[in-house]
Design a protein around this motif. Structure first.
Motif, mmCIF file in Angstrom:
data_model
loop_
_atom_site.group_PDB
_atom_site.id
_atom_site.type_symbol
_atom_site.label_atom_id
_atom_site.label_comp_id
_atom_site.label_asym_id
_atom_site.label_seq_id
_atom_site.Cartn_x
_atom_site.Cartn_y
_atom_site.Cartn_z
ATOM 1 N N SER A 196 0.833 -1.214 0.000
ATOM 2 C CA SER A 196 0.000 0.000 0.000
ATOM 3 C C SER A 196 0.866 1.263 0.000
ATOM 4 O O SER A 196 0.431 2.317 -0.425
ATOM 5 N N ILE A 197 2.106 1.132 0.460
ATOM 6 C CA ILE A 197 2.996 2.299 0.493
ATOM 7 C C ILE A 197 3.751 2.452 -0.827
ATOM 8 O O ILE A 197 4.158 3.553 -1.199
ATOM 9 N N GLY A 198 3.881 1.370 -1.560
ATOM 10 C CA GLY A 198 4.579 1.448 -2.851
ATOM 11 C C GLY A 198 5.850 0.619 -2.888
ATOM 12 O O GLY A 198 6.550 0.598 -3.904
ATOM 13 N N PHE A 199 6.157 -0.050 -1.778
ATOM 14 C CA PHE A 199 7.332 -0.926 -1.751
ATOM 15 C C PHE A 199 7.065 -2.197 -2.564
ATOM 16 O O PHE A 199 5.916 -2.585 -2.793
ATOM 17 N N SER A 200 8.164 -2.878 -2.908
ATOM 18 C CA SER A 200 8.039 -4.215 -3.493
ATOM 19 C C SER A 200 7.482 -5.158 -2.433
ATOM 20 O O SER A 200 7.403 -4.802 -1.252
ATOM 21 N N THR A 201 7.158 -6.358 -2.852
ATOM 22 C CA THR A 201 6.812 -7.402 -1.886
ATOM 23 C C THR A 201 8.007 -7.594 -0.946
ATOM 24 O O THR A 201 9.152 -7.602 -1.408
ATOM 25 N N PRO A 202 7.781 -7.727 0.365
ATOM 26 C CA PRO A 202 8.919 -7.995 1.262
ATOM 27 C C PRO A 202 9.541 -9.353 0.948
ATOM 28 O O PRO A 202 8.833 -10.332 0.722
ATOM 29 N N HIS A 203 10.849 -9.387 0.905
ATOM 30 C CA HIS A 203 11.562 -10.654 0.685
ATOM 31 C C HIS A 203 12.118 -11.108 2.026
ATOM 32 O O HIS A 203 12.853 -10.350 2.671
ATOM 33 N N PHE B 234 12.068 -3.105 -1.510
ATOM 34 C CA PHE B 234 12.712 -2.126 -2.401
ATOM 35 C C PHE B 234 11.736 -1.036 -2.831
ATOM 36 O O PHE B 234 10.540 -1.296 -3.007
ATOM 37 N N LYS B 235 12.304 0.161 -2.973
ATOM 38 C CA LYS B 235 11.517 1.272 -3.527
ATOM 39 C C LYS B 235 11.712 1.229 -5.040
ATOM 40 O O LYS B 235 12.757 1.624 -5.557
ATOM 41 N N LEU B 236 10.710 0.700 -5.723
ATOM 42 C CA LEU B 236 10.824 0.501 -7.171
ATOM 43 C C LEU B 236 10.437 1.772 -7.915
ATOM 44 O O LEU B 236 9.735 2.624 -7.368
ATOM 45 N N PRO B 237 10.870 1.902 -9.170
ATOM 46 C CA PRO B 237 10.402 3.038 -9.964
ATOM 47 C C PRO B 237 8.871 3.046 -9.999
ATOM 48 O O PRO B 237 8.244 1.976 -9.883
ATOM 49 N N LYS B 238 8.300 4.218 -10.145
ATOM 50 C CA LYS B 238 6.825 4.335 -10.097
ATOM 51 C C LYS B 238 6.140 3.379 -11.073
ATOM 52 O O LYS B 238 5.141 2.773 -10.767
ATOM 53 N N ARG B 239 6.687 3.275 -12.289
ATOM 54 C CA ARG B 239 6.092 2.349 -13.263
ATOM 55 C C ARG B 239 7.140 1.320 -13.705
ATOM 56 O O ARG B 239 7.728 1.445 -14.781
ATOM 57 N N PRO B 240 7.407 0.301 -12.859
ATOM 58 C CA PRO B 240 8.416 -0.689 -13.270
ATOM 59 C C PRO B 240 7.905 -1.502 -14.460
ATOM 60 O O PRO B 240 6.700 -1.687 -14.613
ATOM 61 N N VAL B 241 8.830 -1.916 -15.308
ATOM 62 C CA VAL B 241 8.429 -2.795 -16.412
ATOM 63 C C VAL B 241 8.151 -4.150 -15.793
ATOM 64 O O VAL B 241 9.020 -4.723 -15.129
ATOM 65 N N VAL B 242 6.917 -4.625 -15.970
ATOM 66 C CA VAL B 242 6.606 -5.898 -15.318
ATOM 67 C C VAL B 242 6.615 -7.036 -16.336
ATOM 68 O O VAL B 242 5.589 -7.481 -16.807
ATOM 69 N N SER B 243 7.813 -7.448 -16.697
ATOM 70 C CA SER B 243 7.906 -8.659 -17.512
ATOM 71 C C SER B 243 9.033 -9.499 -16.933
ATOM 72 O O SER B 243 9.954 -8.964 -16.304
ATOM 73 N N LYS B 244 8.902 -10.802 -17.160
ATOM 74 C CA LYS B 244 9.918 -11.703 -16.601
ATOM 75 C C LYS B 244 11.266 -11.417 -17.240
ATOM 76 O O LYS B 244 11.352 -10.727 -18.245
ATOM 77 N N ALA B 245 12.305 -11.961 -16.639
ATOM 78 C CA ALA B 245 13.635 -11.752 -17.216
ATOM 79 C C ALA B 245 14.503 -12.969 -16.932
ATOM 80 O O ALA B 245 14.236 -13.749 -16.014
ATOM 81 N N THR B 246 15.534 -13.103 -17.742
ATOM 82 C CA THR B 246 16.553 -14.117 -17.463
ATOM 83 C C THR B 246 17.761 -13.351 -16.943
ATOM 84 O O THR B 246 18.232 -12.410 -17.587
ATOM 85 N N VAL B 247 18.208 -13.725 -15.746
ATOM 86 C CA VAL B 247 19.301 -12.952 -15.133
ATOM 87 C C VAL B 247 20.480 -13.874 -14.813
ATOM 88 O O VAL B 247 20.306 -15.042 -14.469
ATOM 89 N N THR B 248 21.665 -13.307 -14.934
ATOM 90 C CA THR B 248 22.880 -14.078 -14.649
ATOM 91 C C THR B 248 23.765 -13.272 -13.713
ATOM 92 O O THR B 248 24.147 -12.139 -14.037
ATOM 93 N N TYR B 249 24.064 -13.842 -12.558
ATOM 94 C CA TYR B 249 24.923 -13.168 -11.571
ATOM 95 C C TYR B 249 26.379 -13.243 -12.042
ATOM 96 O O TYR B 249 26.863 -14.304 -12.452
ATOM 97 N N GLY C 252 8.614 -10.659 -12.774
ATOM 98 C CA GLY C 252 8.701 -9.247 -13.135
ATOM 99 C C GLY C 252 9.182 -8.370 -11.989
ATOM 100 O O GLY C 252 9.966 -7.442 -12.198
ATOM 101 N N GLU C 253 8.727 -8.665 -10.780
ATOM 102 C CA GLU C 253 9.124 -7.807 -9.659
ATOM 103 C C GLU C 253 10.610 -7.952 -9.343
ATOM 104 O O GLU C 253 11.316 -6.970 -9.127
ATOM 105 N N MET C 254 11.080 -9.194 -9.343
ATOM 106 C CA MET C 254 12.512 -9.405 -9.066
ATOM 107 C C MET C 254 13.352 -8.775 -10.176
ATOM 108 O O MET C 254 14.410 -8.180 -9.916
ATOM 109 N N ALA C 255 12.865 -8.861 -11.419
ATOM 110 C CA ALA C 255 13.590 -8.230 -12.530
ATOM 111 C C ALA C 255 13.680 -6.719 -12.286
ATOM 112 O O ALA C 255 14.738 -6.108 -12.474
#
Ligand code: SAM
Length: 386
Positions: free
Chosen positions: A244-251, A282-297, A326-329
């Protein structure tokens, strides 16, 4: 000595009892908490629960954190009243604020971890603790071989960070250890944390959580409140509050069961149990792009060359591509971890069914069970305290 101690305890109890009867406003609650921590508690051993003695992590603490904690002055460490280890990776150069810094143990460890180019501000409302914490600034500056101190302690309220001199959008990380459960207005605290964070910044905090909603009558008991048992959030309520405040889901990062030593308090708690949990939001950008991603550390975060344990359900192995939602991306794209990942966004937006949240992995009680945080590990040697 024992007689004097018990006389002192009864005087404090009478004083707290008077406050208990009058604890009707947020100001009353704060005054009671100031007395509890400023006057009553000399060391972590004075607490009535295992909160300050058990913190289990999913993975061992990195040596940089254990070394930093070891370097903190013993008098500061003696008055540690936290319930977890809120030490996120990659703090070097960060501007951080610690809400409810107490004697300053975590602040001095953060001082080492952010390094001379970073800065730590500790905010606490209790004058005695702020004064005590300030006495060790020079000691740690010399210990860490810094030209200038990089820690400031401010007396103020975490619900009013602007008044405490903390600017909006100025912080990389907001930290806290067992404090938000002492505040009657958790929403105000989270909102303030959100305001002072830069975009992509994170709130990383350890706190006490209840297994169900704590009934109103327990909130009027000064000792239950002082121990964090009256004000603990039902863990599921944190999720809605954060959104409700605008944060990401708590991890959820780590968790432990909390043992109540005092039989009187145990009886008052009835069938409510408590756990400490460390979450990152996390304080995400107001309009995060919500699509999945493939990420490599890339293996580039200090202390984590082979894998980055991001939370209790995300462990990124070096050079291994994984799909994230999308959120983790959005978190990885907008936070200080961006340079540490190769991120390939998917063309397809996440479907509603894929983003339907399943929250049982955020339950600190289940994680504490999984980590095997048993009563044996958390109990003190002196079992019964009154
Ligand atoms: C359980 S102690 C934890 C202290 C410290 N974080 C540690 O780990 O040792 C809670 C601290 O929060 C502070 N506190 C409680 N409510 C506060 C508020 N509304 N604003 C600022 N400080 C607060 C108290 O003064 C106390 O120092």
């Amino acid at each position: 000595m024992k007689a004097r101690e018990s006389e002192y305890n009864s005087q404090i109890k009478l004083c707290l009892k008077a406050h208990l009867d009058a604890m009707t406003s947020a100001d009353d609650v704060r005054e009671t908490v100031k007395k509890y921590y400023g006057g009553r508690l000399e060391s972590s051993c004075d607490l009535q629960t295992s909160a300050a003695s058990c913190s289990l992590s999913c993975s061992p603490l990195p040596s940089s954190v254990t070394d930093a904690l070891r370097l903190v002055h013993p008098e500061v460490t003696k008055r540690f009243f936290g319930c977890g280890l809120p030490f996120p990776a990659k703090l070097e150069g960060c501007r951080v604020v610690d809400l409810g810094s107490g004697s300053g143990r975590d602040c001095y460890a953060f001082s080492k971890l952010v390094g001379p180019s970073g800065h730590v501000t500790g905010v606490d409302m209790t004058e005695e603790l702020v004064t005590a914490s300030r006495q060790y600034i020079e000691y740690h500056q010399k210990k860490f071989d810094y030209k200038e101190p990089n820690v400031t302690f401010v007396q103020g309220y975490m619900e009013k960070l602007g008044e405490a001199g903390i600017q909006s959008d100025s912080m990389d990380v907001v930290l806290s250890n067992c404090v938000i459960c002492l505040c009657p207005d958790e929403r105000a605290v989270l909102q303030q944390a959100y305001n002072v964070l830069k975009e992509g910044g994170e709130l990383y905090f350890s706190d006490m959580y209840a297994s169900k909603v704590v009934p109103q009558h327990m909130k009027h008991d000064a000792v239950l409140w002082g121990e964090g048992m009256g004000g603990s959030l039902f863990w599921q309520d944190l999720i809605a509050l954060a959104h409700s405040i605008g944060f990401s889901t708590p991890h959820l990062v780590s968790a432990s069961h909390i043992v109540i030593y005092n039989n009187e308090l145990k009886a008052k708690a009835g069938d409510i149990s408590y756990a400490s949990g460390t979450y990152r939001l996390f304080k995400l950008p107001k309009r995060p792009v919500v699509s999945k991603a493939t990420v490599t550390y890339k293996g580039t975060v200090g202390d984590f060359p082979d894998q980055l344990d991001f939370d209790s359900s995300h462990c990124f192995k070096k050079d291994v591509a994984v799909e994230v939602n999308g959120e983790m991306a959005a978190i990885l794209q907008s936070s200080r971890f961006f340079p540490d990942f190769e991120i390939e966004m998917s063309d397809k937006p996440e479907s509603n069914s894929e983003s339907t949240p399943q929250y049982c992995h955020l339950n600190p009680f289940l994680l504490a069970d999984r980590l095997g945080s048993s009563v044996k590990q958390c109990s003190k040697t002196s079992k019964e305290k009154v």
